[in-house]
Design a protein around this motif. Structure first.
Motif, PDB file in Angstrom:
ATOM      1  N   ASN A  45      -6.867   2.303  -1.159  1.00  0.00           N
ATOM      2  CA  ASN A  45      -6.059   2.790  -0.045  1.00  0.00           C
ATOM      3  C   ASN A  45      -5.635   1.626   0.848  1.00  0.00           C
ATOM      4  O   ASN A  45      -5.987   0.466   0.601  1.00  0.00           O
ATOM      5  CB  ASN A  45      -6.822   3.850   0.762  1.00  0.00           C
ATOM      6  CG  ASN A  45      -8.211   3.379   1.155  1.00  0.00           C
ATOM      7  OD1 ASN A  45      -8.405   2.234   1.562  1.00  0.00           O
ATOM      8  ND2 ASN A  45      -9.208   4.250   1.019  1.00  0.00           N
ATOM      9  N   GLU A  46      -4.898   1.966   1.893  1.00  0.00           N
ATOM     10  CA  GLU A  46      -4.378   0.922   2.779  1.00  0.00           C
ATOM     11  C   GLU A  46      -5.494   0.191   3.510  1.00  0.00           C
ATOM     12  O   GLU A  46      -5.383  -1.017   3.774  1.00  0.00           O
ATOM     13  CB  GLU A  46      -3.398   1.526   3.784  1.00  0.00           C
ATOM     14  CG  GLU A  46      -2.749   0.480   4.669  1.00  0.00           C
ATOM     15  CD  GLU A  46      -1.726   1.057   5.620  1.00  0.00           C
ATOM     16  OE1 GLU A  46      -1.184   0.285   6.438  1.00  0.00           O
ATOM     17  OE2 GLU A  46      -1.472   2.280   5.558  1.00  0.00           O
ATOM     18  N   ARG A  84      -5.823  -3.747   3.929  1.00  0.00           N
ATOM     19  CA  ARG A  84      -5.912  -4.375   5.255  1.00  0.00           C
ATOM     20  C   ARG A  84      -7.149  -5.257   5.353  1.00  0.00           C
ATOM     21  O   ARG A  84      -7.092  -6.375   5.893  1.00  0.00           O
ATOM     22  CB  ARG A  84      -5.936  -3.302   6.333  1.00  0.00           C
ATOM     23  CG  ARG A  84      -5.872  -3.856   7.754  1.00  0.00           C
ATOM     24  CD  ARG A  84      -5.980  -2.766   8.810  1.00  0.00           C
ATOM     25  NE  ARG A  84      -4.865  -1.826   8.712  1.00  0.00           N
ATOM     26  CZ  ARG A  84      -5.016  -0.536   8.439  1.00  0.00           C
ATOM     27  NH1 ARG A  84      -6.227  -0.024   8.230  1.00  0.00           N
ATOM     28  NH2 ARG A  84      -3.970   0.253   8.371  1.00  0.00           N
ATOM     29  N   HIS A 110       1.611  -1.528   0.969  1.00  0.00           N
ATOM     30  CA  HIS A 110       0.798  -0.622   0.155  1.00  0.00           C
ATOM     31  C   HIS A 110       1.485   0.727   0.067  1.00  0.00           C
ATOM     32  O   HIS A 110       2.119   1.179   1.026  1.00  0.00           O
ATOM     33  CB  HIS A 110      -0.595  -0.443   0.770  1.00  0.00           C
ATOM     34  CG  HIS A 110      -1.350   0.715   0.194  1.00  0.00           C
ATOM     35  ND1 HIS A 110      -1.302   1.992   0.762  1.00  0.00           N
ATOM     36  CD2 HIS A 110      -2.138   0.827  -0.905  1.00  0.00           C
ATOM     37  CE1 HIS A 110      -2.040   2.805   0.037  1.00  0.00           C
ATOM     38  NE2 HIS A 110      -2.563   2.130  -0.976  1.00  0.00           N
ATOM     39  N   ALA A 152      -0.627  -2.848  -4.448  1.00  0.00           N
ATOM     40  CA  ALA A 152      -0.328  -3.416  -3.137  1.00  0.00           C
ATOM     41  C   ALA A 152       0.298  -4.787  -3.344  1.00  0.00           C
ATOM     42  O   ALA A 152       0.227  -5.365  -4.439  1.00  0.00           O
ATOM     43  CB  ALA A 152      -1.586  -3.525  -2.283  1.00  0.00           C
TER      44      ALA A 152
END
Length: 271
Positions: free
Chosen positions: A87-88, A92, A106, A118
């Motif tokens: 996931n993001e 990050r 992403h 990503a």
């Protein structure tokens, strides 16, 4: 071999600089399934939680983030395409852990295993203009050193076979760079060249099967772009010195704490 590469790459870059602008380094890296530690709502990632089969806790997650960021920093390339992030938040955390100041992109693919693509990139060299997402692919069209190009990230061979043809029809005139699990796609048919073919012919690859290297992840580059120096990125710490295999995070269900079962591939291009 690895010591020789560490000597040749700086020499290669010095030679490329003679052409004028610094070449743009692009990599594809299968990061070996980076899950966060929280249960997902829309797919089953129970095995990758603190109570799950793999005991995927904060300590193991943070080590995986540090390991992956260390590889990305060592490559020091302008664009790094990632496959296998949940996931993001994972992306990050990776961008934050890198010493280099990467921007990131992403998109959620809605896959059954939760794995996404990503892109980490230097914002002063690449600027995304349009993003298209589908099953097992991510297409990012952007401006690279004043020229619009398309980056097509593929998660499996069957996707690559139809995706490249569709992109040629739907985005005519846009130079393509195709990265990931491409298989034996007839590159020349689509105006592409397999930049990783030379490394494969020399016996290098991204994964090991039955004691032999296999080039599972590839980079195809549009013939209108100038591609140089494509290879597999390898360092001693990425490979087990006894078996010769990449050091995985897990092996047969047991935690090893390695960097991943796959090595990155990279290429330098001049738009």
């Amino acid at each position: 071999m690895m010591r020789l590469l560490s000597i040749l790459v700086p020499l290669m870059l010095a030679g490329l600089a003679a052409f004028g602008r610094r070449p743009v380094g692009v990599a594809f890296y299968d990061v070996d399934r980076i899950y966060d530690t929280l249960p997902a709502l829309f797919y089953n990632d129970e095995e990758h939680t603190p109570q799950g089969r793999y005991r995927w806790n904060t300590e193991r997650y943070q080590r995986k983030i540090r390991n992956t960021a260390a590889v990305i920093d060592t490559m020091a390339l302008d664009i790094v395409a990632l496959w296998g992030v949940e996931n993001e938040q994972v992306v990050r955390d990776l961008a934050t852990a890198c010493r280099s100041e990467y921007s990131y992109l992403h998109r959620t693919l809605n896959t059954l295993d939760g794995m996404d693509f990503a892109l980490l990139y230097y914002g002063d060299r690449f600027y995304p203009l349009d993003v298209e997402v589908g099953r097992r692919y991510l297409y990012v069209e952007g401006e690279l050193e004043g020229r619009t190009i398309g980056l097509a990230l593929c998660g499996d061979e069957s996707t690559a076979r139809w995706l490249v043809g569709d992109l040629r029809d739907e985005h005519p005139g846009i130079p393509l760079v195709v990265l990931g699990r491409i298989g034996k796609l007839p590159a020349a048919t689509f105006g592409l060249v397999d930049a990783t073919a030379r490394a494969e012919k020399a016996g290098r690859g991204t994964i090991r099967r039955a004691g032999r290297w296999e080039m599972r992840d590839r980079i195809l580059v549009d013939t209108t772009l100038h591609a140089y120096g494509a290879d597999v990125f390898v360092r001693r710490y990425l490979v087990d010195q006894k078996s010769g295999n990449p050091r995985p995070t897990f092996s047969r269900g047991r935690y090893q704490g390695g960097f991943g079962y796959s090595l990155p591939v990279f290429v330098y291009i001049r738009p």
